[in-house]
Design an enzyme around this catalytic site. Structure first.
Site, PDB file in Angstrom:
ATOM      1  N   HIS A  92      30.418  -4.727 -21.823  1.00 57.43           N
ATOM      2  CA  HIS A  92      29.615  -4.069 -22.856  1.00 57.43           C
ATOM      3  C   HIS A  92      28.563  -5.028 -23.406  1.00 57.43           C
ATOM      4  O   HIS A  92      27.394  -4.665 -23.588  1.00 57.43           O
ATOM      5  CB  HIS A  92      30.517  -3.609 -24.008  1.00 57.43           C
ATOM      6  CG  HIS A  92      31.068  -2.227 -23.863  1.00 57.43           C
ATOM      7  ND1 HIS A  92      30.279  -1.129 -23.565  1.00 57.43           N
ATOM      8  CD2 HIS A  92      32.344  -1.753 -23.985  1.00 57.43           C
ATOM      9  CE1 HIS A  92      31.042  -0.042 -23.517  1.00 57.43           C
ATOM     10  NE2 HIS A  92      32.294  -0.396 -23.759  1.00 57.43           N
TER      11      HIS A  92
ATOM     12  N   GLU B  37      30.645   3.803 -21.119  1.00 61.69           N
ATOM     13  CA  GLU B  37      32.046   3.480 -20.875  1.00 61.69           C
ATOM     14  C   GLU B  37      32.328   3.392 -19.376  1.00 61.69           C
ATOM     15  O   GLU B  37      33.091   2.528 -18.932  1.00 61.69           O
ATOM     16  CB  GLU B  37      32.963   4.516 -21.529  1.00 61.69           C
ATOM     17  CG  GLU B  37      33.027   4.438 -23.037  1.00 61.69           C
ATOM     18  CD  GLU B  37      33.470   3.080 -23.533  1.00 61.69           C
ATOM     19  OE1 GLU B  37      34.461   2.520 -22.992  1.00 61.69           O
ATOM     20  OE2 GLU B  37      32.822   2.547 -24.447  1.00 61.69           O
TER      21      GLU B  37
ATOM     22  N   HIS C 115      36.163  -5.458 -19.642  1.00 65.12           N
ATOM     23  CA  HIS C 115      35.455  -4.253 -20.085  1.00 65.12           C
ATOM     24  C   HIS C 115      34.592  -4.558 -21.305  1.00 65.12           C
ATOM     25  O   HIS C 115      33.413  -4.161 -21.367  1.00 65.12           O
ATOM     26  CB  HIS C 115      36.491  -3.169 -20.409  1.00 65.12           C
ATOM     27  CG  HIS C 115      35.932  -1.928 -21.016  1.00 65.12           C
ATOM     28  ND1 HIS C 115      35.703  -0.764 -20.308  1.00 65.12           N
ATOM     29  CD2 HIS C 115      35.551  -1.645 -22.308  1.00 65.12           C
ATOM     30  CE1 HIS C 115      35.208   0.163 -21.109  1.00 65.12           C
ATOM     31  NE2 HIS C 115      35.115  -0.350 -22.338  1.00 65.12           N
ATOM     32  N   GLU C 116      35.155  -5.266 -22.289  1.00 59.64           N
ATOM     33  CA  GLU C 116      34.401  -5.565 -23.503  1.00 59.64           C
ATOM     34  C   GLU C 116      33.287  -6.572 -23.244  1.00 59.64           C
ATOM     35  O   GLU C 116      32.184  -6.447 -23.789  1.00 59.64           O
ATOM     36  CB  GLU C 116      35.350  -6.082 -24.592  1.00 59.64           C
ATOM     37  CG  GLU C 116      36.453  -5.115 -24.988  1.00 59.64           C
ATOM     38  CD  GLU C 116      35.925  -3.755 -25.407  1.00 59.64           C
ATOM     39  OE1 GLU C 116      34.770  -3.662 -25.866  1.00 59.64           O
ATOM     40  OE2 GLU C 116      36.663  -2.758 -25.267  1.00 59.64           O
TER      41      GLU C 116
END
Length: 301
Positions: free
Chosen positions: A144, A219, A140-141
Site C-alpha cells: 500500500h 486492495e 500487503h501493508e
C-alpha cells in the site's frame, strides 16, 4: 444511526455556512462559476490534504498504537526486521512499526508519503496468525505504501470533494431559479441553502461510491504486492486466516478503509464497502499469472 445522521447534518450545515462566509469575505460572486470552481477546488483539496498530513498522528491517537522504537522482545524484533526487509525490497523508506490493541485480525498502513509511513498490526493478528501469514499481511501493508495509495486516495477525494461542492451549488442555483419563476436571486435565499444541503448529501453519496470502488481496487493490488514480497501461498493463507474475524472491526471509522480487513456488505451496500469480499481476493490471487510475483511488477504495476 441517529448519531451518524445528526453528524452528517451538522457537517453539511457547517460546510454550507463556511462556504458562504468565505465567499462573502473574499467577494466571490456565486453567479461567477469560475470563481466558485476555484474556491471549491481549494476547499475540496485543502480538506483532503490536511487529513493526509495528520494521518499518522490521528491513526496513532485513534487506535492507541504503540510505536516500536526499541524492540522489547523477539516478536517485536521480528516485526521491525520484516518490515525493514520488505521496505528495502519495495524501494521505500523505513515506515514506523506499531502494535495496537484489538481482538480481531487486522492491520493498516497510512502516512503522507512513501518515505514517511506507519505500518501497524493488531494484537489479535499477533495472537492468531503464523509468522508466514503475518509476513504476508505486512507485505500487503508495505505494498500500500509503495503504491502510494494514501496519496492517490487523497487526490481522488480532493477531486470528488471539489465537484460535490461545485455541482451542488450550480444545480442548486438552477433549481432555486426555476422555483422562483426564473428570477435569479443570486443563490442567497433559504430555499437555495436547503436545496444545496440535499444535493450535497446526494452527490456526496455518489462520490463515496467512486472512492470506495478505488479502495476495493487498491486492495487487489496490495494483495499482489504482498504476494510479491512474501510469497503467493503465504498471502492466500493470510487471507484465509482473516476469515476467522472477517466483518468484525473495532478500528475507528476514520481509518477503517486502510485496514487489511473490511466490513461485509450485501446488495447495494457493497458499493459503499472499502474492501472486496475475501473470496474474490483469494480467487484473484489464485488466478493471477506467475509473472505477477515479481516484486516490482506486483507492487507498482
Amino acid at each position: 444511526m441517529f448519531k451518524r445522521f445528526g453528524l452528517l447534518i451538522a457537517t453539511n450545515l457547517a460546510v454550507l455556512a463556511l462556504v458562504s462566509i468565505v465567499m462573502a469575505i473574499f467577494g466571490i460572486n456565486p453567479s461567477s462559476y469560475g470563481g466558485l470552481f476555484v474556491f471549491a477546488a481549494l476547499f475540496g483539496f485543502g480538506g483532503a490534504f490536511f487529513t493526509l498530513a495528520i494521518s499518522k498522528w490521528s491513526a496513532k491517537r485513534a487506535t492507541g498504537a504503540y510505536v516500536i522504537k526499541d524492540p522489547r522482545d523477539e516478536s517485536e524484533r521480528w516485526l521491525v526486521n520484516t518490515v525493514r526487509r520488505q521496505a528495502e525490497q519495495a524501494g521505500i523508506g523505513m515506515p514506523e512499526v506499531a502494535i495496537y490493541d484489538a481482538p480481531e485480525i487486522n492491520a493498516f498502513a497510512t502516512g503522507a508519503n512513501r518515505n514517511n509511513a506507519l505500518v501497524a498490526v493488531s494484537t489479535g493478528l499477533l495472537r492468531s496468525m503464523t509468522r508466514d501469514e503475518a509476513e504476508a499481511v505486512l507485505g500487503h501493508e508495505v505494498a500500500h505504501v509503495a503504491n502510494g495509495d494514501m496519496v492517490t486516495m487523497t487526490l481522488l477525494q480532493g477531486v470528488l470533494n471539489t465537484f460535490v461542492i461545485f455541482l451542488a451549488r450550480v444545480v442548486g442555483r438552477a433549481i432555486d431559479g426555476y422555483l422562483n419563476g426564473g428570477r435569479d436571486n443570486g443563490g442567497g435565499g433559504i430555499a437555495y441553502f436547503a436545496i444545496v444541503f440535499v444535493l450535497d448529501m446526494i452527490f456526496g453519496l455518489f462520490a463515496s461510491m467512486i472512492a470506495m470502488w478505488f479502495s476495493r481496487y487498491r486492495e487487489f493490488r496490495a494483495d499482489e504486492g504482498g504476494a510479491a514480497l512474501a510469497g503467493r501461498e503465504k498471502m492466500i493463507a493470510a487471507l484465509e486466516r482473516l476469515a476467522q474475524t472477517y466483518g468484525q472491526s473495532t478500528m475507528p471509522k476514520t481509518i477503517a478503509a486502510f485496514g487489511i480487513s473490511g466490513g461485509v456488505g450485501i446488495g447495494l451496500k457493497k458499493l459503499l464497502m472499502s474492501h472486496p469480499p475475501l473470496e474474490e481476493r483469494i480467487a484473484s490471487l489464485r488466478n493471477a499469472p506467475p509473472s505477477r510475483d515479481s516484486v516490482r511488477q506486483g507492487i507498482v504495476a
